[in-house]
Design a protein around this motif. Structure first.
Motif, PDB file in Angstrom:
ATOM      1  N   ILE A 340       0.843  -1.187   0.000  1.00 27.96           N
ATOM      2  CA  ILE A 340       0.000   0.000   0.000  1.00 27.96           C
ATOM      3  C   ILE A 340       0.880   1.240   0.000  1.00 27.96           C
ATOM      4  O   ILE A 340       1.772   1.385   0.834  1.00 27.96           O
ATOM      5  N   TRP A 341       0.616   2.113  -0.979  1.00 24.87           N
ATOM      6  CA  TRP A 341       1.389   3.331  -1.172  1.00 24.87           C
ATOM      7  C   TRP A 341       0.656   4.523  -0.578  1.00 24.87           C
ATOM      8  O   TRP A 341      -0.566   4.635  -0.695  1.00 24.87           O
ATOM      9  N   PHE A 342       1.412   5.416   0.029  1.00 27.90           N
ATOM     10  CA  PHE A 342       0.875   6.670   0.542  1.00 27.90           C
ATOM     11  C   PHE A 342       1.710   7.810  -0.029  1.00 27.90           C
ATOM     12  O   PHE A 342       2.929   7.847   0.187  1.00 27.90           O
ATOM     13  N   SER A 343       1.092   8.709  -0.752  1.00 22.88           N
ATOM     14  CA  SER A 343       1.824   9.909  -1.162  1.00 22.88           C
ATOM     15  C   SER A 343       1.592  10.963  -0.097  1.00 22.88           C
ATOM     16  O   SER A 343       0.458  11.292   0.245  1.00 22.88           O
ATOM     17  N   THR A 344       2.673  11.461   0.468  1.00 20.31           N
ATOM     18  CA  THR A 344       2.609  12.398   1.581  1.00 20.31           C
ATOM     19  C   THR A 344       3.115  13.765   1.139  1.00 20.31           C
ATOM     20  O   THR A 344       3.483  13.965  -0.008  1.00 20.31           O
ATOM     21  N   TRP A 345       3.156  14.687   2.078  1.00 18.74           N
ATOM     22  CA  TRP A 345       3.688  16.015   1.783  1.00 18.74           C
ATOM     23  C   TRP A 345       5.215  15.993   1.727  1.00 18.74           C
ATOM     24  O   TRP A 345       5.840  17.013   1.457  1.00 18.74           O
ATOM     25  N   ASN A 346       5.806  14.828   1.955  1.00 17.37           N
ATOM     26  CA  ASN A 346       7.264  14.738   1.936  1.00 17.37           C
ATOM     27  C   ASN A 346       7.710  13.422   1.302  1.00 17.37           C
ATOM     28  O   ASN A 346       8.546  12.707   1.843  1.00 17.37           O
ATOM     29  N   GLY A 347       7.122  13.096   0.157  1.00 19.65           N
ATOM     30  CA  GLY A 347       7.520  11.909  -0.563  1.00 19.65           C
ATOM     31  C   GLY A 347       6.576  10.740  -0.380  1.00 19.65           C
ATOM     32  O   GLY A 347       5.481  10.877   0.167  1.00 19.65           O
ATOM     33  N   SER A 349       5.488   6.924   1.015  1.00 16.21           N
ATOM     34  CA  SER A 349       5.661   5.902   2.039  1.00 16.21           C
ATOM     35  C   SER A 349       5.000   4.628   1.537  1.00 16.21           C
ATOM     36  O   SER A 349       4.056   4.668   0.753  1.00 16.21           O
ATOM     37  N   LEU A 350       5.506   3.479   2.003  1.00 19.01           N
ATOM     38  CA  LEU A 350       5.044   2.194   1.509  1.00 19.01           C
ATOM     39  C   LEU A 350       4.833   1.228   2.671  1.00 19.01           C
ATOM     40  O   LEU A 350       5.705   1.070   3.527  1.00 19.01           O
ATOM     41  N   TYR A 351       3.652   0.584   2.690  1.00 26.16           N
ATOM     42  CA  TYR A 351       3.311  -0.391   3.728  1.00 26.16           C
ATOM     43  C   TYR A 351       3.366  -1.789   3.128  1.00 26.16           C
ATOM     44  O   TYR A 351       2.669  -2.089   2.147  1.00 26.16           O
ATOM     45  N   ASP A 352       4.191  -2.654   3.689  1.00 21.79           N
ATOM     46  CA  ASP A 352       4.389  -3.997   3.141  1.00 21.79           C
ATOM     47  C   ASP A 352       3.584  -5.069   3.864  1.00 21.79           C
ATOM     48  O   ASP A 352       3.776  -6.260   3.643  1.00 21.79           O
ATOM     49  N   GLY A 353       2.652  -4.632   4.697  1.00 19.10           N
ATOM     50  CA  GLY A 353       1.856  -5.570   5.473  1.00 19.10           C
ATOM     51  C   GLY A 353       2.288  -5.655   6.915  1.00 19.10           C
ATOM     52  O   GLY A 353       1.542  -6.145   7.774  1.00 19.10           O
ATOM     53  N   LYS A 354       3.508  -5.176   7.187  1.00 19.30           N
ATOM     54  CA  LYS A 354       4.035  -5.187   8.545  1.00 19.30           C
ATOM     55  C   LYS A 354       4.534  -3.810   8.976  1.00 19.30           C
ATOM     56  O   LYS A 354       4.266  -3.374  10.092  1.00 19.30           O
ATOM     57  N   ASN A 355       5.283  -3.167   8.074  1.00 19.44           N
ATOM     58  CA  ASN A 355       5.904  -1.893   8.424  1.00 19.44           C
ATOM     59  C   ASN A 355       5.672  -0.851   7.334  1.00 19.44           C
ATOM     60  O   ASN A 355       5.473  -1.189   6.162  1.00 19.44           O
ATOM     61  N   ILE A 356       5.740   0.422   7.740  1.00 19.62           N
ATOM     62  CA  ILE A 356       5.685   1.538   6.804  1.00 19.62           C
ATOM     63  C   ILE A 356       7.079   2.137   6.714  1.00 19.62           C
ATOM     64  O   ILE A 356       7.720   2.401   7.734  1.00 19.62           O
ATOM     65  N   SER A 357       7.568   2.334   5.495  1.00 18.52           N
ATOM     66  CA  SER A 357       8.904   2.880   5.314  1.00 18.52           C
ATOM     67  C   SER A 357       8.942   3.763   4.081  1.00 18.52           C
ATOM     68  O   SER A 357       7.965   3.873   3.334  1.00 18.52           O
ATOM     69  N   ASN A 358      10.072   4.394   3.860  1.00 22.05           N
ATOM     70  CA  ASN A 358      10.284   5.210   2.677  1.00 22.05           C
ATOM     71  C   ASN A 358      10.219   4.324   1.440  1.00 22.05           C
ATOM     72  O   ASN A 358      10.921   3.313   1.347  1.00 22.05           O
ATOM     73  N   ALA A 359       9.392   4.702   0.471  1.00 19.70           N
ATOM     74  CA  ALA A 359       9.229   3.875  -0.729  1.00 19.70           C
ATOM     75  C   ALA A 359      10.521   3.735  -1.515  1.00 19.70           C
ATOM     76  O   ALA A 359      10.699   2.770  -2.253  1.00 19.70           O
ATOM     77  N   ALA A 360      11.420   4.696  -1.372  1.00 17.55           N
ATOM     78  CA  ALA A 360      12.688   4.640  -2.098  1.00 17.55           C
ATOM     79  C   ALA A 360      13.528   3.439  -1.669  1.00 17.55           C
ATOM     80  O   ALA A 360      14.412   2.998  -2.396  1.00 17.55           O
ATOM     81  N   LEU A 361      13.243   2.905  -0.481  1.00 20.16           N
ATOM     82  CA  LEU A 361      14.016   1.781   0.036  1.00 20.16           C
ATOM     83  C   LEU A 361      13.350   0.443  -0.238  1.00 20.16           C
ATOM     84  O   LEU A 361      13.883  -0.601   0.110  1.00 20.16           O
ATOM     85  N   LYS A 362      12.168   0.488  -0.869  1.00 16.62           N
ATOM     86  CA  LYS A 362      11.385  -0.724  -1.092  1.00 16.62           C
ATOM     87  C   LYS A 362      11.190  -0.976  -2.576  1.00 16.62           C
ATOM     88  O   LYS A 362      11.652  -0.247  -3.438  1.00 16.62           O
ATOM     89  N   GLU A 363      10.459  -2.043  -2.871  1.00 11.22           N
ATOM     90  CA  GLU A 363      10.107  -2.352  -4.250  1.00 11.22           C
ATOM     91  C   GLU A 363       9.299  -1.197  -4.821  1.00 11.22           C
ATOM     92  O   GLU A 363       8.548  -0.559  -4.107  1.00 11.22           O
ATOM     93  N   PRO A 364       9.386  -0.943  -6.156  1.00 13.32           N
ATOM     94  CA  PRO A 364      10.241  -1.663  -7.100  1.00 13.32           C
ATOM     95  C   PRO A 364      11.647  -1.084  -7.260  1.00 13.32           C
ATOM     96  O   PRO A 364      12.390  -1.472  -8.137  1.00 13.32           O
ATOM     97  N   TRP A 365      11.985  -0.132  -6.399  1.00 18.73           N
ATOM     98  CA  TRP A 365      13.252   0.563  -6.574  1.00 18.73           C
ATOM     99  C   TRP A 365      14.446  -0.384  -6.366  1.00 18.73           C
ATOM    100  O   TRP A 365      15.462  -0.281  -7.022  1.00 18.73           O
ATOM    101  N   VAL A 366      14.325  -1.286  -5.406  1.00 17.32           N
ATOM    102  CA  VAL A 366      15.405  -2.239  -5.152  1.00 17.32           C
ATOM    103  C   VAL A 366      14.935  -3.616  -5.598  1.00 17.32           C
ATOM    104  O   VAL A 366      14.020  -4.186  -5.014  1.00 17.32           O
ATOM    105  N   GLN A 367      15.554  -4.147  -6.628  1.00 19.37           N
ATOM    106  CA  GLN A 367      15.115  -5.427  -7.174  1.00 19.37           C
ATOM    107  C   GLN A 367      15.783  -6.594  -6.434  1.00 19.37           C
ATOM    108  O   GLN A 367      16.898  -6.460  -5.966  1.00 19.37           O
TER     109      GLN A 367
END
Length: 367
Positions: A340-347, A349-367
């Motif tokens: 689940i993706w969230f577009s915020t006022w500062n980039g 965020s991505l929820y993988d079912g357990k944690n929310i983190s910066n999308a730049a550190l998650k798929e699909p950016w890192v294969q």
């Protein structure tokens, strides 16, 4: 409540916001070499995107920073590629290999892209600040009032079971059958003091329900529902918590979820409204960005409070303490992986079912 600056950003002419930040080199993606085009006319064509070289793209590392300004929409097409509609920089496209930016130079109507949808033929439709743009896999085509569109400032898109495209604009609604536009008159409820935010004719959201009935969100006049024969109106007079509606969603059980600007969140079961905000179950009177995920959970944002998830029994609030970049959210989207993706006022965020983190550190950016 949304601050004054945030309201201006969301509802007043969008270029005002960017006058003060367009020279910020950290966000100037226009300096990156792009696909060249000699015209922005109605039939402007674009070479196949897959033929472009790496010099025509932004690097993966800069992706999250590029879209920090404002993302209206996140969409993943049937090929799994991502489209990000921005507030000032056109649309960004990511095919898991390269990132591309498309603007008016390439045939996209306006710099603000507020709606993205794909039809059964695989055509991508973009609702922009200067027209309705289609992409057929090879070229962009922009449609405006000269082609029959009721107004060039598009706010929302929906496709019904027959394949007709419904276009909500600041000046009303157009339907498009693939050949021509027809202006559709939306009847509005009688409201004593509607106070439109932009225009009394603006349609900011369109929901086509399971019965193919069409729900139109008006600007200060509540909701107008069309069943193919006539209209039914929902206002504060018959249970709607606020006539300034922000967003609609129908869940898999047929309930209509309603987010408003001054009345919080309600659920309509076809007979009555349940106002969760009034009942004290959620915080914030300004709510929108509804999503029903693959497990049946309902997600939505409460401005400046974060994101809620409702599992049918209780509401759980996610905030910056849980990993969101900010508590102000502009869109929520679930991709084909279930993230689940969230577009915020500062980039992003991505929820993988357990944690929310910066999308730049998650798929699909890192294969």
């Amino acid at each position: 409540m949304m601050t004054l600056n945030m309201k201006l950003l969301r509802f007043l002419p969008l270029w005002l916001f960017f006058l003060g930040c367009k020279d910020n080199t950290s966000n100037k993606i226009s300096e990156v070499p792009l696909v060249k085009s000699s015209t922005t006319d109605h039939n402007n064509s674009l070479p196949l995107m897959f033929e472009k070289e790496a010099t025509d793209t932004l690097s993966h590392a800069t992706f999250n920073g590029v879209i920090t300004e404002f993302v209206w929409q996140i969409y993943q097409d049937n090929q799994g590629h991502f489209w990000f509609g921005t507030n000032h920089n056109g649309v960004l496209y990511y095919d898991h290999k390269l990132l591309r930016q498309f603007t008016s130079q390439h045939g996209v109507g306006g710099s603000a892209v507020r709606a993205i949808i794909e039809d059964k033929e695989g055509t991508i439709w973009l609702g922009t600040s200067k027209g309705l743009t289609s992409y057929n896999g090879k070229s962009f085509t922009n449609y405006t009032v000269t082609d029959g569109l009721v107004n060039d400032e598009v706010w929302t898109l929906a496709i019904d079971k027959s394949g007709t495209l419904w276009v909500g604009t600041v000046g009303g609604v157009s339907s498009f059958d693939g050949y021509q536009f027809e202006t559709f008159k939306v009847h509005k409820a009688k409201v004593s003091d509607p106070k439109p935010m932009l225009s009394e004719n603006r349609i900011s959201d369109i929901l086509i329900d399971l019965n193919d009935h069409i729900w139109f969100v008006t600007d200060g006049y509540g909701i107008s529902k069309y069943d193919g024969k006539g209209f039914e109106f929902f206002t504060v007079n018959n249970g709607l918590p606020d006539d300034h509606v922000a967003d609609l969603l129908q869940d898999q059980e047929g309930n209509i979820w309603i987010g408003t600007y001054y009345g919080g969140v309600s659920k309509y079961d076809g007979r009555k409204f349940i106002n969760f905000t009034k009942d004290g179950l959620i915080q914030g009177i300004e709510a929108y960005n509804f999503l029903e995920d693959s497990e049946g959970n309902i997600w939505f944002s409460a401005e400046n409070h974060g994101v809620y998830r409702y599992d049918g029994k209780q509401f759980v609030l996610f905030t910056t303490k849980d990993g969101l970049a900010t508590n102000g959210i502009q869109s929520i989207y679930q991709d084909k992986k279930g993230q689940i993706w969230f577009s915020t006022w500062n980039g992003l965020s991505l929820y993988d079912g357990k944690n929310i983190s910066n999308a730049a550190l998650k798929e699909p950016w890192v294969q």
